[in-house]
Design a protein around this motif. Structure first.
Motif, PDB file in Angstrom:
ATOM      1  N   GLN A 244      43.387  42.034  26.976  1.00 45.90           N
ATOM      2  CA  GLN A 244      42.104  41.334  26.948  1.00 45.90           C
ATOM      3  C   GLN A 244      42.209  40.026  26.178  1.00 45.90           C
ATOM      4  O   GLN A 244      41.680  38.998  26.601  1.00 45.90           O
ATOM      5  CB  GLN A 244      41.033  42.216  26.309  1.00 45.90           C
ATOM      6  N   SER A 245      42.922  40.049  25.063  1.00 44.03           N
ATOM      7  CA  SER A 245      43.062  38.854  24.230  1.00 44.03           C
ATOM      8  C   SER A 245      43.843  37.761  24.952  1.00 44.03           C
ATOM      9  O   SER A 245      43.450  36.591  24.938  1.00 44.03           O
ATOM     10  CB  SER A 245      43.763  39.217  22.911  1.00 44.03           C
ATOM     11  N   ILE A 246      44.945  38.116  25.589  1.00 39.96           N
ATOM     12  CA  ILE A 246      45.762  37.127  26.282  1.00 39.96           C
ATOM     13  C   ILE A 246      45.017  36.551  27.491  1.00 39.96           C
ATOM     14  O   ILE A 246      45.074  35.347  27.756  1.00 39.96           O
ATOM     15  CB  ILE A 246      47.099  37.753  26.726  1.00 39.96           C
ATOM     16  N   MET A 247      44.294  37.406  28.211  1.00 39.96           N
ATOM     17  CA  MET A 247      43.576  36.971  29.399  1.00 39.96           C
ATOM     18  C   MET A 247      42.308  36.202  29.066  1.00 39.96           C
ATOM     19  O   MET A 247      41.805  35.429  29.886  1.00 39.96           O
ATOM     20  CB  MET A 247      43.233  38.169  30.281  1.00 39.96           C
ATOM     21  N   GLY A 248      41.758  36.436  27.883  1.00 34.07           N
ATOM     22  CA  GLY A 248      40.499  35.782  27.527  1.00 34.07           C
ATOM     23  C   GLY A 248      39.305  36.422  28.196  1.00 34.07           C
ATOM     24  O   GLY A 248      38.290  35.756  28.435  1.00 34.07           O
ATOM     25  N   HIS A 249      39.392  37.723  28.503  1.00 35.20           N
ATOM     26  CA  HIS A 249      38.274  38.430  29.115  1.00 35.20           C
ATOM     27  C   HIS A 249      37.173  38.650  28.084  1.00 35.20           C
ATOM     28  O   HIS A 249      37.438  39.130  26.973  1.00 35.20           O
ATOM     29  CB  HIS A 249      38.727  39.797  29.655  1.00 35.20           C
ATOM     30  N   ILE A 250      35.954  38.321  28.448  1.00 38.97           N
ATOM     31  CA  ILE A 250      34.824  38.556  27.555  1.00 38.97           C
ATOM     32  C   ILE A 250      34.546  40.046  27.447  1.00 38.97           C
ATOM     33  O   ILE A 250      34.301  40.590  26.371  1.00 38.97           O
ATOM     34  CB  ILE A 250      33.567  37.829  28.073  1.00 38.97           C
ATOM     35  N   ASP A 251      34.589  40.711  28.585  1.00 43.14           N
ATOM     36  CA  ASP A 251      34.243  42.129  28.672  1.00 43.14           C
ATOM     37  C   ASP A 251      35.511  42.953  28.850  1.00 43.14           C
ATOM     38  O   ASP A 251      36.304  42.698  29.758  1.00 43.14           O
ATOM     39  CB  ASP A 251      33.297  42.334  29.859  1.00 43.14           C
ATOM     40  N   ILE A 252      35.698  43.943  27.998  1.00 45.21           N
ATOM     41  CA  ILE A 252      36.866  44.813  28.102  1.00 45.21           C
ATOM     42  C   ILE A 252      36.849  45.561  29.431  1.00 45.21           C
ATOM     43  O   ILE A 252      37.894  45.971  29.946  1.00 45.21           O
ATOM     44  CB  ILE A 252      36.903  45.828  26.932  1.00 45.21           C
ATOM     45  N   GLY A 253      35.656  45.708  30.036  1.00 42.87           N
ATOM     46  CA  GLY A 253      35.549  46.376  31.323  1.00 42.87           C
ATOM     47  C   GLY A 253      36.334  45.660  32.406  1.00 42.87           C
ATOM     48  O   GLY A 253      36.905  46.297  33.297  1.00 42.87           O
ATOM     49  N   ILE A 258      41.196  46.044  36.068  1.00 42.90           N
ATOM     50  CA  ILE A 258      42.499  45.595  36.562  1.00 42.90           C
ATOM     51  C   ILE A 258      43.583  46.593  36.176  1.00 42.90           C
ATOM     52  O   ILE A 258      44.469  46.917  36.970  1.00 42.90           O
ATOM     53  CB  ILE A 258      42.832  44.196  36.017  1.00 42.90           C
ATOM     54  N   TYR A 259      43.495  47.101  34.941  1.00 45.54           N
ATOM     55  CA  TYR A 259      44.473  48.082  34.472  1.00 45.54           C
ATOM     56  C   TYR A 259      44.414  49.344  35.339  1.00 45.54           C
ATOM     57  O   TYR A 259      45.447  49.914  35.708  1.00 45.54           O
ATOM     58  CB  TYR A 259      44.202  48.436  33.011  1.00 45.54           C
ATOM     59  N   ALA A 260      43.190  49.763  35.672  1.00 47.15           N
ATOM     60  CA  ALA A 260      43.025  50.955  36.507  1.00 47.15           C
ATOM     61  C   ALA A 260      43.581  50.718  37.903  1.00 47.15           C
ATOM     62  O   ALA A 260      44.193  51.607  38.504  1.00 47.15           O
ATOM     63  CB  ALA A 260      41.549  51.338  36.584  1.00 47.15           C
TER      64      ALA A 260
END
Length: 281
Positions: A244-253, A258-260
């Motif tokens: 999440q940090s590397i991608m800069g995603h606001i929402d962990i969802g 994507i992980y799922a």
């Protein structure tokens, strides 16, 4: 319009009409009636972006390597696949944002292009700061990305290309076209389409000649390269907060989805490996 565009318009219009209701200009909010329907439709009809498979990714990059027309594009798309940056972040990146000594890239702004479709004189670019803290991040530089940056610098030096663009006081941009201007998303996506068509034509001919199955590329945009980076990251990193940090995603969802998706595709592979190692039966 795409459902993403419709959703964006809905988010803008709904609060505006709500304000009109509170100010007694209108009795009801006309957008409230379609809000539920829109959510149901987007769940069913939203296009799902598919990341490139490792085989497709390799074929895509190898095709450009040494190609008489597309060779100079390889470092640019390698950088996208190797960092997962958004297109605006890519176009707005400056040499000052790259710390080769410590090995990271700082993302703290993006270039935004206003098309001005109704009035061509309104077309302009500007610099936008991230709306949330999640957008401000540092991305580690992997060897292929470092090599891509070196190749970009060498290509610009050999061809006399230097930055002619200043946007809101920002200059010294990294990725420049032959005129010394920053790339727009439309240009990059059109280039991708040409590369994909050229590769598929070559691959079909070669596969028929050698009587093998062709490895064809789907038509994709720059955002799929970001999605591809995230997929590769998910394949080798289990800590969702790091992703999440590397991608800069606001929402962990967003990260979890994507992980799922990646995990689902690798589920059978993992089970086969588990069965072999533990000799379950």
């Amino acid at each position: 319009m795409s459902y993403g565009t419709i959703e964006h318009l809905q988010r803008e219009l709904h609060p505006a009409f709500e304000m009109a209701v509170r100010d007694c200009l209108i009795r009801t909010n006309p957008t409230s009636q379609i809000l539920g329907q829109l959510k149901q439709q987007t769940k069913v009809k939203r296009n799902i972006r598919k990341a490139l498979t490792p085989e497709q990714q390799k074929a895509f990059l190898q095709f450009m390597d040494g190609h008489p027309v597309y060779d100079h594009w390889k470092p640019l798309f390698t950088f996208m696949i190797g960092t997962g940056v958004r297109v605006g972040e890519f176009s707005g990146l400056r040499w000052e944002d790259v710390d080769l000594k410590n090995g990271y890239i700082t993302i703290e702004h993006a270039m935004i292009y206003f098309a001005g479709k109704m009035n061509p004189t309104e077309q302009r670019t500007y610099i936008s700061k991230p709306k949330t803290e999640a957008g401000i991040r540092k991305i580690p530089i992997v060897p292929e990305v470092r090599k891509a940056l070196d190749e970009v610098k060498q290509y610009q030096y050999e061809n006399g290309i230097f930055c002619r663009t200043e946007i809101d006081g920002y200059t010294n941009f990294i990725f420049l076209n032959r005129f010394g201007n920053v790339y727009l998303q439309q240009t990059l996506d059109r280039t991708l389409a040409r590369i994909i068509d050229a590769y598929n034509d070559m691959e079909l001919h070669d596969a028929a000649k050698k009587k093998r199955n062709a490895v064809l590329l789907p038509h994709f945009t720059c955002h799929v390269l970001r999605h591809t980076f995230c997929a590769r990251l998910c394949e080798h990193e289990t800590n969702l907060k790091i992703i999440q940090s590397i991608m800069g995603h606001i929402d962990i969802g967003t990260t979890m989805n994507i992980y799922a998706e990646v995990s689902e595709e690798r589920k059978k592979e993992s089970m086969d490996s588990l069965a072999d190692k533990l000799m379950l039966f």
